[in-house]
Structures are given as C-alpha cells and as structure tokens.
Design a protein around this motif. Sequence first.
Motif, mmCIF file in Angstrom:
data_model
loop_
_atom_site.group_PDB
_atom_site.id
_atom_site.type_symbol
_atom_site.label_atom_id
_atom_site.label_comp_id
_atom_site.label_asym_id
_atom_site.label_seq_id
_atom_site.Cartn_x
_atom_site.Cartn_y
_atom_site.Cartn_z
ATOM 1 N N LEU A 142 0.848 -1.186 0.000
ATOM 2 C CA LEU A 142 0.000 0.000 0.000
ATOM 3 C C LEU A 142 0.886 1.240 0.000
ATOM 4 O O LEU A 142 2.005 1.210 0.495
ATOM 5 C CB LEU A 142 -0.871 0.010 1.256
ATOM 6 C CG LEU A 142 -1.950 -1.074 1.348
ATOM 7 C CD1 LEU A 142 -2.620 -1.024 2.715
ATOM 8 C CD2 LEU A 142 -2.969 -0.871 0.249
ATOM 9 N N SER A 143 0.346 2.334 -0.550
ATOM 10 C CA SER A 143 1.103 3.584 -0.543
ATOM 11 C C SER A 143 1.665 3.827 0.849
ATOM 12 O O SER A 143 0.933 3.688 1.829
ATOM 13 C CB SER A 143 0.179 4.731 -0.947
ATOM 14 O OG SER A 143 0.911 5.936 -0.968
ATOM 15 N N PRO A 144 2.976 4.152 1.017
ATOM 16 C CA PRO A 144 3.928 4.596 0.008
ATOM 17 C C PRO A 144 4.506 3.525 -0.902
ATOM 18 O O PRO A 144 5.197 3.877 -1.840
ATOM 19 C CB PRO A 144 5.042 5.222 0.854
ATOM 20 C CG PRO A 144 5.004 4.502 2.149
ATOM 21 C CD PRO A 144 3.552 4.216 2.380
ATOM 22 N N GLU A 204 0.923 9.396 -12.779
ATOM 23 C CA GLU A 204 0.187 9.550 -11.521
ATOM 24 C C GLU A 204 0.993 10.366 -10.514
ATOM 25 O O GLU A 204 0.443 11.229 -9.825
ATOM 26 C CB GLU A 204 -0.171 8.199 -10.895
ATOM 27 C CG GLU A 204 -0.993 8.409 -9.622
ATOM 28 C CD GLU A 204 -1.376 7.127 -8.892
ATOM 29 O OE1 GLU A 204 -0.560 6.212 -8.794
ATOM 30 O OE2 GLU A 204 -2.519 7.071 -8.418
ATOM 31 N N ARG A 264 4.409 13.395 2.441
ATOM 32 C CA ARG A 264 3.318 12.794 3.200
ATOM 33 C C ARG A 264 1.968 13.059 2.524
ATOM 34 O O ARG A 264 1.111 12.178 2.429
ATOM 35 C CB ARG A 264 3.327 13.367 4.610
ATOM 36 C CG ARG A 264 2.271 12.799 5.527
ATOM 37 C CD ARG A 264 2.346 13.565 6.862
ATOM 38 N NE ARG A 264 1.130 13.420 7.626
ATOM 39 C CZ ARG A 264 0.958 12.510 8.564
ATOM 40 N NH1 ARG A 264 1.918 11.676 8.832
ATOM 41 N NH2 ARG A 264 -0.177 12.438 9.225
ATOM 42 N N GLN A 277 1.699 10.792 -0.451
ATOM 43 C CA GLN A 277 1.458 9.404 -0.043
ATOM 44 C C GLN A 277 -0.010 9.205 0.332
ATOM 45 O O GLN A 277 -0.630 8.208 -0.060
ATOM 46 C CB GLN A 277 2.367 9.070 1.136
ATOM 47 C CG GLN A 277 2.221 7.642 1.627
ATOM 48 C CD GLN A 277 1.584 7.579 2.992
ATOM 49 O OE1 GLN A 277 1.910 8.351 3.877
ATOM 50 N NE2 GLN A 277 0.668 6.638 3.154
ATOM 51 N N ARG A 278 -0.576 10.156 1.025
ATOM 52 C CA ARG A 278 -1.953 10.002 1.483
ATOM 53 C C ARG A 278 -2.944 10.208 0.346
ATOM 54 O O ARG A 278 -3.968 9.520 0.288
ATOM 55 C CB ARG A 278 -2.210 10.975 2.635
ATOM 56 C CG ARG A 278 -1.300 10.613 3.813
ATOM 57 C CD ARG A 278 -1.773 11.160 5.117
ATOM 58 N NE ARG A 278 -1.431 10.199 6.164
ATOM 59 C CZ ARG A 278 -1.818 10.290 7.422
ATOM 60 N NH1 ARG A 278 -2.560 11.299 7.814
ATOM 61 N NH2 ARG A 278 -1.490 9.373 8.291
ATOM 62 N N LEU A 279 -2.635 11.129 -0.536
ATOM 63 C CA LEU A 279 -3.536 11.310 -1.670
ATOM 64 C C LEU A 279 -3.543 10.054 -2.551
ATOM 65 O O LEU A 279 -4.593 9.618 -3.036
ATOM 66 C CB LEU A 279 -3.114 12.540 -2.489
ATOM 67 C CG LEU A 279 -4.012 12.869 -3.667
ATOM 68 C CD1 LEU A 279 -5.447 13.138 -3.221
ATOM 69 C CD2 LEU A 279 -3.475 14.078 -4.438
ATOM 70 N N LEU A 338 -3.036 7.026 -1.495
ATOM 71 C CA LEU A 338 -3.797 6.036 -0.740
ATOM 72 C C LEU A 338 -5.300 6.258 -0.917
ATOM 73 O O LEU A 338 -6.080 5.309 -1.013
ATOM 74 C CB LEU A 338 -3.411 6.161 0.738
ATOM 75 C CG LEU A 338 -3.597 4.979 1.668
ATOM 76 C CD1 LEU A 338 -2.922 3.741 1.138
ATOM 77 C CD2 LEU A 338 -3.024 5.321 3.041
ATOM 78 N N ALA A 339 -5.703 7.507 -0.987
ATOM 79 C CA ALA A 339 -7.129 7.810 -1.060
ATOM 80 C C ALA A 339 -7.674 7.700 -2.476
ATOM 81 O O ALA A 339 -8.883 7.635 -2.663
ATOM 82 C CB ALA A 339 -7.396 9.220 -0.529
ATOM 83 N N THR A 340 -6.803 7.678 -3.480
ATOM 84 C CA THR A 340 -7.320 7.674 -4.853
ATOM 85 C C THR A 340 -7.069 6.355 -5.580
ATOM 86 O O THR A 340 -7.938 5.874 -6.292
ATOM 87 C CB THR A 340 -6.733 8.834 -5.676
ATOM 88 O OG1 THR A 340 -5.302 8.834 -5.530
ATOM 89 C CG2 THR A 340 -7.276 10.160 -5.190
ATOM 90 N N THR A 341 -5.884 5.758 -5.419
ATOM 91 C CA THR A 341 -5.652 4.468 -6.095
ATOM 92 C C THR A 341 -5.011 3.432 -5.175
ATOM 93 O O THR A 341 -4.626 2.360 -5.646
ATOM 94 C CB THR A 341 -4.790 4.624 -7.366
ATOM 95 O OG1 THR A 341 -3.510 5.153 -6.997
ATOM 96 C CG2 THR A 341 -5.442 5.562 -8.365
ATOM 97 N N LEU A 342 -4.842 3.756 -3.904
ATOM 98 C CA LEU A 342 -4.450 2.801 -2.874
ATOM 99 C C LEU A 342 -3.009 2.313 -3.004
ATOM 100 O O LEU A 342 -2.185 2.559 -2.142
ATOM 101 C CB LEU A 342 -5.406 1.605 -2.874
ATOM 102 C CG LEU A 342 -5.629 0.885 -1.565
ATOM 103 C CD1 LEU A 342 -6.137 1.820 -0.491
ATOM 104 C CD2 LEU A 342 -6.626 -0.256 -1.749
ATOM 105 N N SER A 343 -2.700 1.585 -4.098
ATOM 106 C CA SER A 343 -1.327 1.134 -4.287
ATOM 107 C C SER A 343 -1.121 0.817 -5.750
ATOM 108 O O SER A 343 -2.078 0.659 -6.490
ATOM 109 C CB SER A 343 -1.028 -0.103 -3.441
ATOM 110 O OG SER A 343 -1.640 -1.251 -3.983
#
Lengths: 482, 482
Positions: free
Chosen positions: B147-149, B182, B334, B337-339, B341-346
Amino acid sequence: MAVTRYQALADDIARAIREGLLQAGDKLPSVRDTCATRGVSPSTVFQAYYLLEARGLVQARPRSGYYVRALPASLPPEPDTSQPRGDSRPLAISERIFDILGSVRDRKVVPLGSAFPSASLFPLEQLGQAMAGYLRHLDPHDTVESLSPGYPRLRRQIALRYRAAGVPVTPDDVVITTGALEALNLCLHVTTRPGDAVIVESPTFYGALQALEQRGLKAVEVPTHPRQGIDLQALEAAIRRHSPKACWLMTQFQNPLGSLMSQTGKRDLVALLRRHQIPLIEDDVYGELYFGDSRPLPAKAYDTDGLVLHCASFSKCLAPGFRIGWAVAGRYARAVQRLKLATTLSASVPAQGSLAGYLERGGYDRHLRRLRATLAAQQERMLDAVARYFPPGTRVTRPQGGFFVWLEMPAPADALDLHRRALARGISVAPGPIFSAGGQFAHALRLNYGHPWDDRMEDAMRELGALAGRRRGAAPRAGASG
Amino acid sequence: MAVTRYQALADDIARAIREGLLQAGDKLPSVRDTCATRGVSPSTVFQAYYLLEARGLVQARPRSGYYVRALPASLPPEPDTSQPRGDSRPLAISERIFDILGSVRDRKVVPLGSAFPSASLFPLEQLGQAMAGYLRHLDPHDTVESLSPGYPRLRRQIALRYRAAGVPVTPDDVVITTGALEALNLCLHVTTRPGDAVIVESPTFYGALQALEQRGLKAVEVPTHPRQGIDLQALEAAIRRHSPKACWLMTQFQNPLGSLMSQTGKRDLVALLRRHQIPLIEDDVYGELYFGDSRPLPAKAYDTDGLVLHCASFSKCLAPGFRIGWAVAGRYARAVQRLKLATTLSASVPAQGSLAGYLERGGYDRHLRRLRATLAAQQERMLDAVARYFPPGTRVTRPQGGFFVWLEMPAPADALDLHRRALARGISVAPGPIFSAGGQFAHALRLNYGHPWDDRMEDAMRELGALAGRRRGAAPRAGASG
C-alpha cells in the motif's frame, strides 16, 4: 450454484442442531453409520463434517469423533436503521481515517480492523501461472493496446461475466482502472464539481468520504437499514433538500453494514434517480461474495439511461494487489476513459494480461464457490463469538455476503478508545466514526471475518468483548472452549 | 560509463568520415588489416563496424565489406528559443490531444508520433523471470506492505539508485505510483488549487497541459531553449507577473525538445524557486537515457528546502506497461502518499515485487548501457534522414538523450494537416500544437526514434519529408539507397 450432496447433508445436520434435536456435547453418528443410513459415500460424510466444523457447529475430538459444540442461546439482535443528521457538510475526516488505518498494517496485529480478506483465500499459484504464461507470450504491442480503456481481452472477459449475470454490457463499455478505488474516484470526478453535494449511505465506506473530501464535495448522509440498504423515502427527501449531483452507494453487501438492497429496491432506486436525472456511482466490489443461491443483480441491471456508473474489481474476490478494477460508466464512459488516460494512462499490463488469461482458462467460478462457502462459515464463527463474548445489548449485522459485520455496543461505548486499547493488545478494529462525515457511530465497530478462523481470532474476539464492557457470567466461557 | 575499445575505434572512424578523410563509397579496411594496424582483436573490429552500421555511417555489402554511406553535407540547423505569448491561460486542449493520440495507436501505423519507445528495447524475458520468481515466493502480507507509500524492497532499490547518482534519498522519501504520470498528477494536486497559475516550458509535454486542464489550473508558458532548457530570466519575469503556485518542468531530455539544462542552470533554477518559495515538480522520466558519459544530476540534487518534487518511472527505460513510477516529494511527501492512498491505494503488487527482484539481482545498468547506445545510434539515423528528405529551412534538435527530436518546418507549414495526411499514408507524427496551451507550433513535429531503424522507418521519413514541402533534388535520393 447447485448444492452438492455433502452441503445438503451438512445443512440437514445444522438444522437439527439449531432446532435442538442435537444438543451440545452430543456425538454425531460415525461416518460408517451415516453412510449406511443416508446411502452416501464416506467422502461425502467427511466433507459434510468438515464443513460443520468450519462453521463452528461441531468439533472433532481426537480418536473419538465429532461432537456438537455449545451454542449461544441466540444471536444478538440486528442494529436499527441509521439516523444521520440530515445536513450536507464539507469533510475534514481524511487525516483521522489515515491515522487509524495506518495503525492496523502491522502483520503482528490480529486483523479484525482490516479492509482486506486474507490473501490465503485466493488462488495465488494459478494466478502466478497465468502471469508466467502471459509474459512468455507477451506481444510488445500490448503496452499500447492496454492503454485506457484497457486490454481488449480483459475487457471482453469482464463483459462476458456481466452478460452471464444478465446485465447487457459490451467490451466497449468497460474501462479498466487501478482497482475499483480509481474507478470510483474517476466517476466522482466526471459527475461533480467542487462544492457539489453527493449522497452517501450512513454509515458509509470511509474511502468515499476521503474521495469527497479530496474533491471538495459535501456529503449528504442518508438513513440506511442494515439489511435493506438505503431508505428510498429518506433519499428522495434528501434529493429535494440538497439537489445532489451524484449518489455514491453500495447496493450489495455494503461496507460496513453488509446490507443488500432487494431487486425491487434497486429497481426503484434507479427509477427515482432517473426522475431526478442524478447519476448513481454504484460501488459493487463485494457483489461476487454472495452467500445465497445466485449473484444478485446490481442496480446497473435496471439502468436504461446510462445514468448508473458501475464500479467493481478483482481485489476482493480473486487477485488482491493486482490493482485491477473497472468502471462501466454508461453515458460517462468516454469521460472516464479519457480522465484515466490523462491521470494514470493505464493499469499494469502484466496484471491485465494475466487476469485475462486466468479468466479465459476457466476455474474462476469454482474458486468463487469455495471462497463464498469459506466466508459464510467464517461469518458463523464470528457471530458465534460476538454472542459469546460481547456484553448484553450488543447488536450485530448478519450480512448475506462480503466479509464484514457491523457491531453496535450498548451505551456508554467509545469505539475510538476501544480501538486504541485493542491495538495496545495487538488487535485491530475499524471504529465507527471513520464511517461517518459527522463522527457518528461512536458505539460501533466494523469487524472483518475474511481471515481463517483460528484460536488467535477466537482469543481476540474474547478480549474485544471484555474490553467492550462487563463480561457476561460463566456460561459463555464454558461454551468457549474448543 | 567507460568507453570500450570498440566504441573508441568506431568513434575514430566516425570522425574520419565526418571530417571527409573517408568519403561516400570508400571501403573500410578489412577486419584483418585493421586488427594488424590497430593491434586489436577481430571481435573488437566487428563490433566497431556493427556500431558504425547502426549509426548509419557505413553499410555492409554482401561478400565485399563495409562501405561509407553518402552523408548529407551537414545536419539542419537547430531551432531557436521558443517565444510563447507570455499570458496565463485556462486550458481547453485536452480533447484535441486525445483525438490525435488515439489515432496513432494502430499497430500498422509507423510510430513516429508515438510517445513510447519500442518494447523490443527492453529485457522482457528477464522481467518475466523476475515476475515468476516473485510470485513463487509471494508473501500474502505483501498486499498490505505494498500500500502507498509502496513495497519497501522496491523503495529501497530506488533510493539506492539516487544515492549512487549522488542524490541523498532514503526509502522513506519514495512514494510508488502507477507510472510517473500519476506521480506528477498527485504532486500537482498537493501544490495547487483550481484557478492557480502553473509554469510550464514552451513547448511542453501535452500530459502536463491535460493535467493542468483537469485540475482547473492556468498555464504560463515560458521561453525554452532547445539545448539549454527553460530561460531563467524569462522564468523570473513570469514568476513576478503571474505568482504561480508551482512549476512543472522537465530539466533533462525535455519532451518534446530534448533539452538538457546544465548543472549550473539546474542549480540556479532551484535557487530562484527557493527565493520565491515555489515548488518545482521535476518530471525526470528520461534522465536514465543520457548519451554522455554519466547520468546528469536532476535539479532535485540541489534541493535543500524540500521544494523539489522529483518524479520518475521505469516506463521509458526498463518496464513499459508495468506502470511503476514514483515521487520523491520533499516536504510534500506525506501529502502525496496520502492522496495516493485515497485515490488508487497502491500500485500493482506483482509489478512492484518483480521490479524489486530484478533490481536486486543486478543487470539493470548493463541493460541501460545497451539501451543508450541503441537510442544514440537511432538518433543519428533519424537526423540523417531529416537532412536527406526534409526541405531546406527545416530545423531539428540534436538531443543528448531520450528518444525524441523536435523538428520545425519552413513556413508555410501546417503540422495538423501534415498529421492527417501522413496518417492516411500509415505514418503517425506528433504535431506541434498539442505541445502548447495556445495552439502554437503549427510548423513543428515531434518525431520518435525509439524504434529499430529499418526500411519502413526510412521510407516513412522520406514520405514525411515529401509531404513537408518541395523535395530537394536528386542528390539526397541517391544517398538514400541502402
């Protein structure tokens, strides 16, 4: 799916247990006797007994046989329809969600708070073979062919599955994405502008809340029933009041409630949204994980106007980590395809190619049948554990698919505090407030039963139940052995 | 990279040809003679002659030997610094770009307009082995770990490559993405709000224009030199005038010009942006494709404030289609990384895992050396073809890396019309106007030399040159045989 002989036998015995004909401590007839009385093979009897054991109804005692386990008197009641505040609100919850989700990644933590099922449930070896086969015969032009809307062979397989389920979809309707989450975000992007209001369920998938927050949208939470899904009357009232530009709903095995809208409900939902010309972003990532006899039809099946944007993926049912999802986006399909091209270009080509190969070879439905049976059995174990270990007044959903239950603790309860205390003991939970724009559901938890049920799970549930409130007396404890 | 014996010999002979010491039609000395006079092995001579042939300087005649090819008198001049309008403007170009790019996907079309190098340049077999190896030993927990990162082993390999190049990056600084596109979009998202102005080069990568349009941003195009890159004086003036919130630049082998900013230029750029506290989104996807002796340092190397968001990928240099890129986003890491995670996860887990395995095993640098030599040789063939077939007054860049040249035709010229006419003949080009917010560069083309040079390419260049204007006399035609 056709019920096999061993499932029929297991169901028969389970009924006898539920009805009290067989009681805790009773020994099941020997395999030989059952073969004789039922006229079936030993292998059928063994499989039926294994299944009953997986469901937590019986337990094997070495060199003795199978015995009926002590069952809780009854399962806890189900929660009521949710009662969100009814306003529309901009979101500022994403950071809290990230903090909580980040804390549950540790592999040493019991993953009751996880969003993912166990990877051990998936045919990783066959997928590996499919990947190797694809790469051996890789056509270099596939990189170009796989650009959004995606690899044609995979889009064809996906369209075929829709058709088999009774939804007329062509390969040209399908846009492959990096998991369903990207599909959902793309669909949200093409249907809304920052500042718009969007309808969601209450409680709702936190990923939807994060997506709305990123896009600068306002969330309108609508009352949702733990079995029936979103309340259509409340939905219509919310539409009149807030003029939303889109609905983002999970019609099937909703995360976190597990609710499944009836076919009538889905048809009425589509008709209602058509009257108001509001697009429905239908998040259907759990649709394949039904425990009933056949795949329920998504709302997309009733879409005559191209207003339903149906999003799904292979992440929950076949290939977690491959990051292959898709959107069938009706009149928005071209906009979704182009936005995908402009933002992430294409999904991973080896992942697309190997899934196409796997689906072409067949065996996916066999895998799904096994997976559904496993999840259904694990749900029984979890509900059983809730009944045993959680305090009186606890309510819990009984979803007909997926791998989550939603549990409401009796007041006073603080799910965020419970989350912290459980984590300190090596157990994760998903606390209710991350499923709400307004921080509701302080008394609720989402629990994941997508992992093999073992002593570690049983112990974790016992510990959670203790944390959740006063323990019940000694009776459940006696039943908990095994 | 150290120059090998055969490269030194080839360079020596190439110089003799360029200086007229060896002339068109001259026979190169036999392998035996050269071995004797140079004191080298036959294999060294053969490799040098093959290299000269790949560069288009000599040609083999069966059972006779190697002969010097007819060369154009000289290469066309290079273009001047661009002169954009200097305003800031919202964008409405994405649809045109999509239409043009969509038309060049057909595998029967000669891919001079393609954005991708030929897949035949990449170690697909070794990547397949790495993938199979990864999947055989897949740890189910990798899905969560990736998962992201992103997958820790891959982030470590990427950080090691930065360190080897002299840029201090730790694995924690790296966020893995679905390709560089991306990464760039995420970086744009975290540094800007809709309505902001963003600096880009002129001409600029159309993907940047599309990303700006999607985000509702205004583009400020700044004059850019075809060798030196963006004009820093003009950049400072644009900053004062437009107060941009970010710069999106390609400092190395810019797409489409191929410009490479000097180390001083990059250092001054970072210092200038630091004074104004403007983040630099550095798109460095071609950085590994240098033709010089060593990898040029990106602007990120001079970043002391965390204001440079460095984005790159494996798509152009190792694994097209895997869709693995990354961002090293400094103080924005950071948020990126969080964006993500919230848009395409990994990003795809098998793709991350197999690339980690490939990089750990070694061999990537060997592959890159071969790839760079191939691209350099193909650029020579393309420049030679431009000189032969395009009308007088044509200008063309001579990039020191990457796989694009930027060609300016003498007026009157209509690149969009040329694009249509060429496509009707089965040849694609990337017309100049898709590289400009304001539709400039009607006289320009971007041509791709990332595909093996063969008769089909040579014929396509001849046809393009004819379409581009009046043909030159018979002389180039005679030289074109071979």
